[in-house]
Every structure is written in C-alpha cells, then in structure tokens.
Design a protein around this motif. Sequence first.
Motif, mmCIF file in Angstrom:
data_model
loop_
_atom_site.group_PDB
_atom_site.id
_atom_site.type_symbol
_atom_site.label_atom_id
_atom_site.label_comp_id
_atom_site.label_asym_id
_atom_site.label_seq_id
_atom_site.Cartn_x
_atom_site.Cartn_y
_atom_site.Cartn_z
ATOM 1 N N THR A 8 4.819 5.250 -0.613
ATOM 2 C CA THR A 8 5.154 6.187 -1.688
ATOM 3 C C THR A 8 4.045 6.224 -2.741
ATOM 4 O OG1 THR A 8 7.416 5.385 -1.370
ATOM 5 C CG2 THR A 8 7.007 6.741 -3.321
ATOM 6 N N LYS A 9 3.284 5.143 -2.818
ATOM 7 C CA LYS A 9 2.293 4.967 -3.874
ATOM 8 C C LYS A 9 0.934 5.498 -3.413
ATOM 9 C CE LYS A 9 5.959 3.136 -5.594
ATOM 10 N NZ LYS A 9 6.288 1.726 -5.499
ATOM 11 N N LEU A 43 3.472 4.863 -8.971
ATOM 12 C CA LEU A 43 2.056 4.561 -9.168
ATOM 13 C C LEU A 43 1.250 5.088 -7.986
ATOM 14 C CD1 LEU A 43 1.260 1.612 -7.322
ATOM 15 C CD2 LEU A 43 3.248 1.042 -8.685
ATOM 16 N N GLU A 84 3.160 -10.934 -3.643
ATOM 17 C CA GLU A 84 2.616 -9.632 -3.995
ATOM 18 C C GLU A 84 1.364 -9.902 -4.822
ATOM 19 O OE1 GLU A 84 6.020 -7.055 -5.179
ATOM 20 O OE2 GLU A 84 4.612 -6.375 -6.676
ATOM 21 N N SER A 100 11.124 4.143 3.459
ATOM 22 C CA SER A 100 10.744 3.785 2.093
ATOM 23 C C SER A 100 10.135 2.386 2.125
ATOM 24 C CB SER A 100 11.961 3.793 1.152
ATOM 25 O OG SER A 100 12.802 2.691 1.427
ATOM 26 N N GLY A 101 9.513 1.991 1.019
ATOM 27 C CA GLY A 101 8.991 0.639 0.924
ATOM 28 C C GLY A 101 10.106 -0.392 0.999
ATOM 29 N N MET A 102 11.236 -0.113 0.348
ATOM 30 C CA MET A 102 12.355 -1.060 0.379
ATOM 31 C C MET A 102 12.942 -1.182 1.781
ATOM 32 S SD MET A 102 12.268 -2.424 -2.506
ATOM 33 C CE MET A 102 13.527 -3.602 -1.992
ATOM 34 N N THR A 146 0.799 -3.208 -1.653
ATOM 35 C CA THR A 146 0.893 -1.871 -2.247
ATOM 36 C C THR A 146 -0.141 -1.649 -3.354
ATOM 37 O OG1 THR A 146 3.258 -1.781 -1.780
ATOM 38 C CG2 THR A 146 2.433 -0.263 -3.455
ATOM 39 N N PHE A 147 -0.282 -2.631 -4.257
ATOM 40 C CA PHE A 147 -1.174 -2.444 -5.403
ATOM 41 C C PHE A 147 -2.636 -2.397 -4.983
ATOM 42 C CE2 PHE A 147 0.853 -3.367 -9.765
ATOM 43 C CZ PHE A 147 1.984 -2.653 -9.427
ATOM 44 N N SER A 192 4.517 0.031 0.080
ATOM 45 C CA SER A 192 5.283 1.197 -0.304
ATOM 46 C C SER A 192 4.283 2.346 -0.205
ATOM 47 C CB SER A 192 5.811 1.072 -1.733
ATOM 48 O OG SER A 192 6.255 2.359 -2.150
ATOM 49 N N TYR A 220 7.745 -6.583 -7.290
ATOM 50 C CA TYR A 220 8.357 -5.295 -7.593
ATOM 51 C C TYR A 220 9.841 -5.521 -7.949
ATOM 52 C CZ TYR A 220 10.246 -0.635 -6.729
ATOM 53 O OH TYR A 220 10.899 0.557 -6.841
ATOM 54 N N ALA A 244 7.941 6.555 1.436
ATOM 55 C CA ALA A 244 7.705 5.951 2.751
ATOM 56 C C ALA A 244 7.319 4.496 2.602
ATOM 57 C CB ALA A 244 6.594 6.699 3.488
ATOM 58 N N ASN A 252 3.184 -6.954 -9.347
ATOM 59 C CA ASN A 252 3.752 -5.848 -10.101
ATOM 60 C C ASN A 252 4.692 -6.415 -11.169
ATOM 61 O OD1 ASN A 252 5.039 -3.506 -10.917
ATOM 62 N ND2 ASN A 252 5.589 -2.837 -8.881
ATOM 63 N N ASP A 311 2.975 -8.084 0.137
ATOM 64 C CA ASP A 311 3.146 -6.702 -0.303
ATOM 65 C C ASP A 311 1.792 -6.252 -0.847
ATOM 66 O OD1 ASP A 311 3.640 -4.328 -1.695
ATOM 67 O OD2 ASP A 311 5.720 -4.894 -2.126
HETATM 68 C C1 PLP Z 1 7.381 0.953 -5.201
HETATM 69 C C2 PLP Z 1 7.183 -0.393 -4.643
HETATM 70 C C3 PLP Z 1 8.034 -0.902 -3.656
HETATM 71 C C4 PLP Z 1 9.243 -0.127 -3.154
HETATM 72 O O1 PLP Z 1 8.845 1.005 -2.433
HETATM 73 P P1 PLP Z 1 9.754 2.349 -2.311
HETATM 74 O O2 PLP Z 1 8.875 3.223 -1.484
HETATM 75 O O3 PLP Z 1 10.013 2.838 -3.684
HETATM 76 O O4 PLP Z 1 10.996 1.937 -1.609
HETATM 77 C C5 PLP Z 1 7.756 -2.156 -3.136
HETATM 78 N N1 PLP Z 1 6.711 -2.875 -3.578
HETATM 79 C C6 PLP Z 1 5.880 -2.433 -4.533
HETATM 80 C C7 PLP Z 1 4.738 -3.276 -4.983
HETATM 81 C C8 PLP Z 1 6.094 -1.175 -5.101
HETATM 82 O O5 PLP Z 1 5.277 -0.750 -6.067
#
Ligand code: PLP
Length: 423
Positions: free
Chosen positions: A204-205, A333, A153, A89-91, A182-183, A202, A115, A215, A157, A180
Amino acid sequence: MTGIETTVVHGGREDLRRLGVHTPPLDRSTTYPVRTLAEGTEDLDHLADGGGDPHHSPIYARLHNPTVARWERGIAELERAEAAVAFGSGMAAITATLLAAGAIGRHVVAIRPLYGGTDHLLASGLLHIRTTWATPDTVAEAIEDDTVLVLVETPGNPTLTLVDIRDVVAQAGDVPVLVDNTFATPILQRPLTLGATWALHSATKALGGHGDVIAGVVATSEARARDLRQVRVATGALLDPQAAALLHRSLQTLALRVRAAQANATELARRLATHPGVLRVSHPSLPSCDQRGIVARQMDGPGSLLTFEVAGGLEAAGTVMESVRLLIPAVSLGANDTLIEHPAGLTHRVVDPSALASTGIGPGLLRVSVGVEDVDDLWADLDQAIAVATGFSVHGAVQGPEVERCPAVPDQLPEPAGAGRPA
Ligand SMILES: *Cc1c(COP(=O)(O)O)cnc(C)c1O
C-alpha cells in the motif's frame, strides 16, 4: 543478477516478448476452462499444495492469478528471494505469515516499535499468540521453547529506530526472523541477504506509491512460499489482479521515486534540526539517529520518512497538521505527495500507552512521509505551519539551539551529554 534499476523495470516481465505484448496482460477471470478432467485434477492438486508453477491452469482465481504472479516474480527478484506471495493488504500478509509459521497458540518475540496495526494484532491476543516484547539486545533471552518467529521492523514505524538485522538473526538462532521491510523498500534494504527468513511489505505504501492500492507481499524461500500460498488459498486473503497490474506498473519507477523522496527527506531533516520550533528530529541520515552505523551496514540509504517533535506538545502538533497547505494531513506513507500525521493520535492509537511512552511516541511527535515535490516548497510549507503552531520560524529573529537528537528508545541509545532543551 541484474542491477536494481534494471530489475524494477524488467522484473516479472520475462514472458512478455514471447506473448507478443509490451505490458503485462490483466487477467480478470475467476474461473478457467479445464481441458480434460485428469489435467484439471492434476493442476488443482498442484495449487492446493501451495505450488506456484505458471504452466498449470489456475482452475479458480483464489488458487492462482497470472497477473498477480508476474508482480510477485518482480518482487521476489528485487528481494533476492526464490518467491514472493501477494495478499490483499499488509495486515493480511502479516497474519498469513504468522499462521504459516504456526504461531496460533504459540510464542512470538517482537521488537517495538512496530506499525500500530501489527502491535495491536499481537498485543490484543486476537490470534491467541503469546508475545514477548524484546529490545534489539534482548532477543536471545526472550526466545522460548515454543517461539515460532521473531518479528522486527527497521527502520521502525514511526520513530525510525534502526535494528541490526544480522544481529537479530544471530540471536534468534534456529527461530526464523520476519522483517517488515515497508519503510526501507527493497531498493534500500534486502533482509533475506542479511539472514532473515521473510521480507514483508505493506505494498500500500512505496511499492504502490500513488495512494491508490491496498496490498501486501511476502518474499521468502520457495518452501516457505508454498506454506503461504496454502494459507492464502484456504483463507482467501487475495490480491485483486487489477491492483496487481497497478503495482507492477508502479514497480518500474520505484527506484526513481524512492531516491528522489529520500533526497528530499534528508534535506528536510537537516533543516528541521536547526528549526527553533522543533525539539527533536529523527531521520536515519542524522548521525545521532544511527549511533551504531546501521545504515552503512545494511541499507543503501536512509529512506524517505522522518519524524520531528514540535515544541508545544499535542496542541502544537494538531496546529501544524491543520496549518499545512501543500503537505497532506493524512496517515499512510510512501506516496508521491508528502503526508504528515500524528502517530500517538492516529496510526499508533491502538498501541498500549506505556509502550508508546517507552518507544518515544510522544504527544508532540509528527511523522512525515516525504514525497517527490520541490524540497524548497515543502520546507516553506513546513516552516509556516510550525510558525503558526509555535511562534518560531527559520525566518524569524529567534534562533534556538541546534538539535538533532532522536526520539529513540531510552535504553537503546545513551543520552548525549547536554542534548535537549531546558524545560
Ligand atoms: C501500513 C503498514 C502495515 C499494514 O499494511 P496495510 O496495507 O495497511 O494492511 C504494516 N507495516 C507497516 C510498516 C506499515 O506501514
């Protein structure tokens, strides 16, 4: 180095032609037969030491998985990194990076907003990390003798606050910087090319992009990757190979999806900025949200997330979420469909209320992860939901003042003269 469009399609697939297959094979083995004891011992030593050489036997799936390793190579190539290490996961990825940096019992500097889960991990003291919350301009003075890492980040977020990565790296000096990413996704921003030590996602996004995989992944140097792999072996925060196969498949359309969603978000932000039921809009494409010109300096586009503040506060925000028909009222997201959520009540619920207020996460704030649908359909749905909540519609006779002010950190952006609505 190939172009981004080529990298997403071919990254991590270099050995497929030699294998005589077209798509990455999914290897679900948990254990692997050893040829001789001596070879097995050598392979084990390599992996336990954080090595990632695919020519060694994986021995046991917690040490290495070829399907996961292929996706990692694709991400590393995209992030212009020597290596990438995947997590469950991202965490898990954030936690592993903190552990690998030696943060337990030591000091971290972080810039809000983050986040909600990351903010909570640091603020709760759960990992016995001491955290100083800095603004983008006070990183240098926040560094102490035992600071092991700076965490940022950008876009942040949920407010989409932009931070100049090169400037933070310069202020951090010898202290490594974790971004981070992710965005932005690696399509729009590659932090390692700006001096960051780790670029984290993350997955997952947007990297997963279809809402069906959890993931995380960290791109970095091979030396740092060895530390992360050792943490992963020791703590077991693995990515399942089935998830890695889905992620590798999604990678091929990442650039297409990100650019289509970004175009929709830019158009929705422009329209929301003139909506009479909307007090503020934040999207990096709006000049008022990027007064320092950060998008042009470090990004290839403003991205697909936006936030807006609806007139009428918490109650109106709840009504918007309950009134949308096409948009999905859900956290997360980066999916193909458009998701709308309320940061103060959901994703950032775990954040200290005073930090919420100071970073502009108010009761009327809604975050939209814009998808790849027809933009006019999205607009029609948003407009009717805002009309239910506020009584104002773009089709109505009432026309409010044009507003495109960001809910940004108050001390970061000067108050534009005459902005905002009268109380
Ligand atoms: C969702 C998110 C995370 C955490 O990721 P998970 O996959 O939910 O553990 C960390 N950072 C950002 C910016 C996120 O949007």
